[in-house]
Every structure is written in C-alpha cells, then in structure tokens.
Design an enzyme around this catalytic site. Structure first.
Site, short mmCIF file in Angstrom:
data_model
loop_
_atom_site.label_atom_id
_atom_site.label_comp_id
_atom_site.label_asym_id
_atom_site.label_seq_id
_atom_site.Cartn_x
_atom_site.Cartn_y
_atom_site.Cartn_z
N THR A 70 0.86 -1.19 0.00
CA THR A 70 0.00 0.00 0.00
C THR A 70 0.89 1.24 0.00
O THR A 70 1.97 1.22 0.59
CB THR A 70 -0.87 -0.03 1.27
OG1 THR A 70 -1.81 -1.10 1.14
CG2 THR A 70 -1.62 1.28 1.51
N GLY A 100 -6.01 -3.93 7.50
CA GLY A 100 -6.95 -2.84 7.67
C GLY A 100 -7.99 -3.03 8.76
O GLY A 100 -8.43 -2.07 9.39
N VAL A 106 -13.58 -4.15 2.21
CA VAL A 106 -12.90 -2.86 2.10
C VAL A 106 -12.07 -2.68 3.37
O VAL A 106 -12.54 -2.97 4.48
CB VAL A 106 -13.91 -1.70 1.95
CG1 VAL A 106 -13.20 -0.35 1.97
CG2 VAL A 106 -14.71 -1.86 0.65
N1 ASP Z 1 -4.33 -1.38 4.86
C1 ASP Z 1 -4.58 -2.02 3.61
C2 ASP Z 1 -5.92 -2.73 3.69
O1 ASP Z 1 -6.20 -3.34 4.70
C3 ASP Z 1 -3.54 -3.01 3.21
C4 ASP Z 1 -2.10 -2.62 3.48
O2 ASP Z 1 -1.84 -1.53 3.97
O3 ASP Z 1 -1.21 -3.41 3.21
O4 ASP Z 1 -6.63 -2.74 2.72
#
Ligand code: ASP
Length: 340
Positions: free
Chosen positions: A204, A258, A233
């Site tokens: 990300t 997340g 999501v």
């Molecule tokens: N935070 C992001 C999600 O959960 C994934 C990530 O940061 O690697 O969609």
C-alpha cells in the site's frame, strides 16, 4: 510597486516537508536480495522527489501527495494501481483516499476497477462531488463522468501478484479463478516472489505533506489485502481509519491489516492525541501503533506530519518502505526496522 508589508508584517517563510510509505509487513534483509532492495529504494526516491518538487515551487500539499502517489500507482512494485494484489475472484479492486487538513474536505473510493490513478479519483470525489466516499460500479461511473484516465482491468496485472494469489487460494482450498482476460500469456517458469508464503501482502502507498502555506494533507492508495472476498474494504479509504488530516493536529496515512486500523480509527486517534493531550507526534504515533495496535495483535504502521514540521513514522512489523524529506534537509529512506 512598493510592498505594503513592513518587516514585522511579512508573512512567515514556511518550510515544506513530505513523508511517504510503500507498505509495511514481513520485509526482512534475510529474504530481500540486493537488487530488489535497491529497486524499492530507487522507487521511493523518485516518488518523494516528485512530491518535493511540487512543494518546493510553492505547490499545495494536495498536489504534492497526488504527484507522488501517481508515480507509486504506476510502479508494479507496490500494491496500488498497477501491481495491486488480486481479490479471490481474480480481479483488482482498488481503494484510495485523500484529505485536506486546511478545510477537512475529503474524498475516497473503494473497489474501483478501471481508473489508472485511484488517488486522482479520490481527489475528484472531494472536489467535484458533494460526497466523501463512493464505491464499486458507482465510483467507476463517476470516474468516467469526472474525465479521469480509464484503463482495461488487465492494466493492473502483474505475474508476481497473480502467482501469489493462486498459491494462497490453493492453500486455503478456494477455487482458482480463470487467468484475467487481457493478461499476458503465463511465463514458462514461475516468477520469484520476494514475499514469504502466507504473509500479509504489503505495498500500500501513502503520503503526508506540509506546504509553504502551512497546510497539511494525507493520501493513501491500495489494492487492499490479497484474496479478499465479499466486497471487503480495508482502512485506506475510510477517513479516520487509514487516512486523516487536520491543520489542528496532524496528517496520517496508515498501512497494515486494515481490519485492526478500522477498529482503532488509527489515523484520527493519532491526531486526537496530538490535539487534546499535548503529546508530540512521535509519542502519539508510537502509542497507537506499539500499544493499541500491538495489543489487538494488529500489524502495520503509520507515517505522519504536523503543521510545525514534525515528520514521523511508527510500525510494529519487521519492515516498512518509507522516506522523508524536508526543505534543506537530507533525504532519508528506510526499509527494515533496524534503520532509523
Ligand atoms: N491497509 C490495507 C488494507 O487493509 C492493506 C495494506 O496496507 O497493506 O486494505
């Protein structure tokens, strides 16, 4: 024409600053070859320099964030735009958010499938719609309406992410979807994946910035978590969870699993601690990541910035791709947790 300012009335000269992340997770020296390590550092440098150039010319923190994130979205090394992880159904479903600390305006999208730069779509939601968050087919339609660059979904495809999905689905006993239409033919030999099996698939991207006007902002873009199902999501497009900015406190972009960041409203909590308790930004970020997130067995980290130029990161994983730069300062780039 003579200046109407006396020396005492001159507006203060503000310095710009920018912090960037490219995901957190099980990123270790032992499993990283020097070529990949160098490639990540070069990408981080290119992206932060693009944002810094905008700030140096007096551009806004929002413009700097968008410039940096667009580069990372086009870079297949990161889980955003091209190079995004696949959902269990074999599709790339992208999430992004942006927030303006000066006005508290925000825009976000979830599960979009055809926009080359989801961060620009999030910004269009903020600036060209009365809403904050658009999802799925509606967000895809708004993207066309707002005139953003459209791509075929195969644009996001990378062999490395596809093989990683297939491997995870096999391990979980889930059906393997057909190879996406428009993807290149499979290679003769599998590509090497630098990530450990079953690891949270990281990458990300997020940027926080302070401009010469004294305004801060935050932006985040992601493909979410690999093999996600049922329209899952994460925190990235949720204002207050993965992304938040207020000139009253700070700007934050998060990365990690997340679900934990949503439960703890991580980004807003860091800012609330700064705003209401007088903690420094580092203290606030460390409290939320190393105490609250860790206690919940969550993994990941944040980058954050204040209007007075504090620039921090905090993460509880072995690594987080990251970089920071302030006007007149040295560029710092880090990957592992033994680097400053
Ligand atoms: N935070 C992001 C999600 O959960 C994934 C990530 O940061 O690697 O969609």
């Amino acid at each position: 024409m003579l200046s109407t300012f006396t020396a005492a009335q001159q507006p203060p000269v503000r310095h710009w600053a920018i912090v960037l992340h490219g995901g957190a997770g099980i990123i270790e020296r032992a499993t990283m070859d020097p070529k990949t390590d160098a490639a990540y550092r070069a990408s981080l440098r290119q992206a932060i320099e693009a944002g810094a150039a905008v700030l140096d010319k007096g551009g806004s923190s929002l413009d700097a964030i968008e410039a940096s994130i667009r580069i990372l979205e086009d870079d297949p090394l990161f889980n955003a735009g091209r190079g995004a992880v696949f959902a269990a159904d074999g599709k790339n479903e992208l999430d992004a958010a942006i927030m303006d600390g000066a006005t508290l305006q925000a825009g976000a999208v979830a599960d979009v499938t055809r926009t080359r730069h989801p961060i620009s779509l999030a910004r269009a939601v903020m600036e060209k719609s009365p809403h904050v968050l658009l999802v799925g087919a509606g967000a895809d339609a708004f993207s066309v309406y707002a005139g953003l660059e459209q791509v075929d979904p195969s644009f996001y495809f990378t062999e490395r992410r596809w093989e990683s999905l297939v491997k995870q689905l096999k391990e979980e006993g889930l059906p393997i979807p057909p190879r996406p239409a428009g993807a290149p033919p499979p290679p003769a030999a599998p590509v090497a994946d630098i990530e450990p099996a079953n690891a949270h698939k990281y990458g990300t991207v997020g940027v926080v910035a302070l401009d010469r006007h004294g305004d801060i902002a935050a932006g985040t873009s992601t493909g979410g978590t690999q093999a996600k199902r049922w329209g899952r999501v994460g925190d990235s497009p949720l204002i207050g969870a993965g992304t938040y900015a207020s000139n009253q406190s700070c700007a934050v972009s998060a990365t990690g699993t997340g679900e934990y960041f949503i439960r703890l409203t991580v980004a807003r909590t860091v800012c609330a601690l700064v705003q209401y308790t007088g903690m420094t930004l580092q203290q606030a970020a460390d409290k939320v990541i190393h105490k609250e997130l860790t206690a919940l067995h969550g993994d990941g980290g944040v980058i954050a910035i204040t209007p007075d130029g504090q620039m921090v990161w905090s993460f509880n994983t072995p690594g987080m791709y990251r970089a920071r730069l302030a006007e007149g300062g040295q560029l710092e780039i880090g990957i592992y947790n033994d680097e400053p």
